[in-house]
Design a protein around this motif. Structure first.
Motif, PDB file in Angstrom:
ATOM      1  N   SER A 140      14.171  -1.665  -9.586  1.00 10.97           N
ATOM      2  CA  SER A 140      13.682  -0.325  -9.235  1.00 10.97           C
ATOM      3  C   SER A 140      13.003  -0.319  -7.870  1.00 10.97           C
ATOM      4  CB  SER A 140      12.738   0.201 -10.315  1.00 10.97           C
ATOM      5  OG  SER A 140      11.691  -0.726 -10.567  1.00 10.97           O
ATOM      6  N   LEU A 141      13.739  -0.704  -6.833  1.00  7.88           N
ATOM      7  CA  LEU A 141      13.210  -0.635  -5.481  1.00  7.88           C
ATOM      8  C   LEU A 141      12.933   0.821  -5.117  1.00  7.88           C
ATOM      9  CD1 LEU A 141      15.610  -3.234  -3.813  1.00  7.88           C
ATOM     10  CD2 LEU A 141      13.201  -3.558  -4.442  1.00  7.88           C
ATOM     11  N   PRO A 142      11.873   1.098  -4.368  1.00  9.52           N
ATOM     12  CA  PRO A 142      11.454   2.494  -4.163  1.00  9.52           C
ATOM     13  C   PRO A 142      12.493   3.386  -3.506  1.00  9.52           C
ATOM     14  CG  PRO A 142      10.231   1.003  -2.722  1.00  9.52           C
ATOM     15  CD  PRO A 142      10.952   0.148  -3.715  1.00  9.52           C
ATOM     16  N   TRP A 143      13.238   2.864  -2.525  1.00  7.31           N
ATOM     17  CA  TRP A 143      14.221   3.726  -1.852  1.00  7.31           C
ATOM     18  C   TRP A 143      15.408   4.061  -2.746  1.00  7.31           C
ATOM     19  CZ3 TRP A 143      12.256  -0.700   0.584  1.00  7.31           C
ATOM     20  CH2 TRP A 143      12.913  -1.902   0.273  1.00  7.31           C
ATOM     21  N   ASP A 144      15.664   3.227  -3.750  1.00  3.14           N
ATOM     22  CA  ASP A 144      16.751   3.527  -4.688  1.00  3.14           C
ATOM     23  C   ASP A 144      16.362   4.594  -5.700  1.00  3.14           C
ATOM     24  OD1 ASP A 144      18.557   1.658  -3.655  1.00  3.14           O
ATOM     25  OD2 ASP A 144      17.815   0.053  -4.938  1.00  3.14           O
TER      26      ASP A 144
ATOM     27  N   TYR B  69       6.709   5.876 -14.082  1.00 11.10           N
ATOM     28  CA  TYR B  69       7.392   5.263 -12.938  1.00 11.10           C
ATOM     29  C   TYR B  69       6.571   5.554 -11.691  1.00 11.10           C
ATOM     30  CZ  TYR B  69      10.312   4.877  -8.856  1.00 11.10           C
ATOM     31  OH  TYR B  69      10.778   4.563  -7.604  1.00 11.10           O
ATOM     32  N   ARG B  70       6.247   4.523 -10.937  1.00  6.53           N
ATOM     33  CA  ARG B  70       5.507   4.669  -9.687  1.00  6.53           C
ATOM     34  C   ARG B  70       6.243   3.903  -8.588  1.00  6.53           C
ATOM     35  NH1 ARG B  70       0.804   6.910 -11.351  1.00  6.53           N
ATOM     36  NH2 ARG B  70      -0.011   6.327 -13.419  1.00  6.53           N
ATOM     37  N   PRO B  71       6.619   4.561  -7.501  1.00  6.84           N
ATOM     38  CA  PRO B  71       7.346   3.876  -6.428  1.00  6.84           C
ATOM     39  C   PRO B  71       6.594   2.679  -5.858  1.00  6.84           C
ATOM     40  CG  PRO B  71       7.444   6.251  -6.126  1.00  6.84           C
ATOM     41  CD  PRO B  71       6.473   6.003  -7.234  1.00  6.84           C
ATOM     42  N   ALA B  72       5.264   2.713  -5.910  1.00  5.42           N
ATOM     43  CA  ALA B  72       4.482   1.604  -5.360  1.00  5.42           C
ATOM     44  C   ALA B  72       4.588   0.347  -6.203  1.00  5.42           C
ATOM     45  CB  ALA B  72       3.016   2.015  -5.227  1.00  5.42           C
TER      46      ALA B  72
ATOM     47  N   LEU C  57       5.958  10.412  -0.124  1.00  4.35           N
ATOM     48  CA  LEU C  57       4.893  10.081  -1.061  1.00  4.35           C
ATOM     49  C   LEU C  57       3.563  10.490  -0.461  1.00  4.35           C
ATOM     50  CD1 LEU C  57       5.782   6.387  -2.075  1.00  4.35           C
ATOM     51  CD2 LEU C  57       6.823   8.519  -2.872  1.00  4.35           C
ATOM     52  N   VAL C  58       2.672  11.012  -1.287  1.00  4.20           N
ATOM     53  CA  VAL C  58       1.287  11.274  -0.889  1.00  4.20           C
ATOM     54  C   VAL C  58       0.398  10.588  -1.913  1.00  4.20           C
ATOM     55  CG1 VAL C  58      -0.497  12.997  -0.495  1.00  4.20           C
ATOM     56  CG2 VAL C  58       1.851  13.462   0.235  1.00  4.20           C
TER      57      VAL C  58
ATOM     58  N   ASP D 284       0.804  -1.227   0.000  1.00  6.42           N
ATOM     59  CA  ASP D 284       0.000   0.000   0.000  1.00  6.42           C
ATOM     60  C   ASP D 284       0.840   1.281   0.000  1.00  6.42           C
ATOM     61  OD1 ASP D 284      -2.372  -1.483   0.043  1.00  6.42           O
ATOM     62  OD2 ASP D 284      -2.337  -1.613   2.228  1.00  6.42           O
ATOM     63  N   LEU D 285       1.956   1.273  -0.732  1.00  3.92           N
ATOM     64  CA  LEU D 285       2.740   2.509  -0.842  1.00  3.92           C
ATOM     65  C   LEU D 285       1.983   3.596  -1.593  1.00  3.92           C
ATOM     66  CD1 LEU D 285       6.410   1.387  -1.620  1.00  3.92           C
ATOM     67  CD2 LEU D 285       5.374   1.966   0.583  1.00  3.92           C
ATOM     68  N   GLY D 286       0.959   3.201  -2.325  1.00  3.25           N
ATOM     69  CA  GLY D 286       0.186   4.178  -3.077  1.00  3.25           C
ATOM     70  C   GLY D 286      -0.927   4.828  -2.286  1.00  3.25           C
ATOM     71  N   LYS D 287      -0.987   4.558  -0.997  1.00  3.13           N
ATOM     72  CA  LYS D 287      -2.056   5.110  -0.171  1.00  3.13           C
ATOM     73  C   LYS D 287      -1.488   5.962   0.966  1.00  3.13           C
ATOM     74  CE  LYS D 287      -5.103   1.135  -0.981  1.00  3.13           C
ATOM     75  NZ  LYS D 287      -5.853   0.015  -0.329  1.00  3.13           N
TER      76      LYS D 287
END
Length: 281
Positions: A227-231, A254-257, A127-128, A95-98
């Motif tokens: 493409s891990l989000p923190w990288d 590109y979406r971190p989630a 992220l928001v 749920d990184l997109g929330k």
């Protein structure tokens, strides 16, 4: 983002005197208190292999705790997802997109750091609802700071970064292409790319070093397979805020989630389009 989300980010920006500057201050504290005092001073027992080929040090873990504490003062309602915490508990990536989420890499380039060499960097992004709204990247060896805020721009050591709008032929471009986890089916395409470009360099396994190089024009592009989000989230906003482009090879955003698949970034949309067309052949 929605209008209400923009208002929330604006309030954070005002409260912190510049949200990205607030993030940068937290990263500096972690660098000063944990990362740099241990640089080239790590004992053998302070370096571990958390997964095959993936190192973690006592400084990574301590810096992550310091950063978590500092970022909580900037946005108390945000969840915290640090690389080391997520390594221990992968469910944190759900749920990184929330909602509001801090994405943190306490030391990007840990293998370099553990070996007593640079580059390495400290990185964080907010992220928001899945959108990256603010980020900071600190190279503590060079004392180089890169910051970005959505809708407000990107800066490298206080200087505004802007994409080069002059047309550029692919034959004049230089780039970074990672071999780490590169699919075998891409090898022939990478050879074609290398033949068409002026220069292709390998990655130094530190996105926090390489994203600012592309944004500022030292390189024209970079291509990564993992493409891990923190990288990638902190640098992705830098590229976008500077007027460049970052996307999946098929052109999807590109979406971190969504940590799956390669990511291509370029210092201008025109360069990105030329590269993507060539890599699709």
């Amino acid at each position: 983002m929605t209008v209400s989300e923009d208002q929330n980010v604006g309030a954070l920006h005002d409260a912190a005197g510049g949200l990205s500057q607030g993030i940068a201050k937290v990263l500096r504290t972690a660098a000063e208190q944990s990362v740099m005092p241990r640089f080239r001073r790590l004992a053998a027992g302070e370096i571990e292999e958390k997964a095959p080929g993936e190192l973690v040090t006592v400084a990574d873990r301590e810096a992550e705790r310091i950063i978590q504490s500092g970022l909580k003062t900037l946005c108390p309602s945000a969840r915290f997802v640090g690389e080391e915490a997520a390594s221990a508990n992968p469910a944190l990536l759900d749920d990184l997109g929330k909602g509001e989420v801090w994405i943190v890499d306490p030391i990007d380039g840990t293998a370099n750091y553990a070996a007593g060499r640079s580059p390495f960097a400290l990185m964080a992004a907010l992220l928001v609802d899945g959108a990256i709204v603010a980020s900071a990247i600190l190279d503590p060896v060079r004392d180089q700071l890169t910051i970005a805020e959505r809708g407000a721009g990107a800066w490298l050591d206080g200087q505004r970064i802007k994409a080069d709008e002059d047309p550029r032929d692919l034959a004049d471009t230089t780039g970074i292409v990672s071999a780490f986890q590169r699919p075998a089916l891409m090898e022939s395409r990478i050879r074609s790319l290398s033949a068409r470009c002026a220069q292709i360099a390998g990655t130094q396994r530190c996105a926090g070093h390489e994203y600012p190089l592309v944004a500022a024009g030292a390189y024209d592009f970079a291509l990564y397979w993992r493409s891990l989000p923190w990288d990638h989230a902190p640098g992705a906003l830098v590229i976008q805020a500077a007027g460049g482009k970052i996307a999946r090879l098929d052109g999807s955003p590109y979406r971190p989630a969504d940590p799956s698949g390669p990511v291509l970034l370029a210092r201008s949309p025109e360069i990105w389009d030329q590269l993507a067309a060539l890599l699709a052949q």
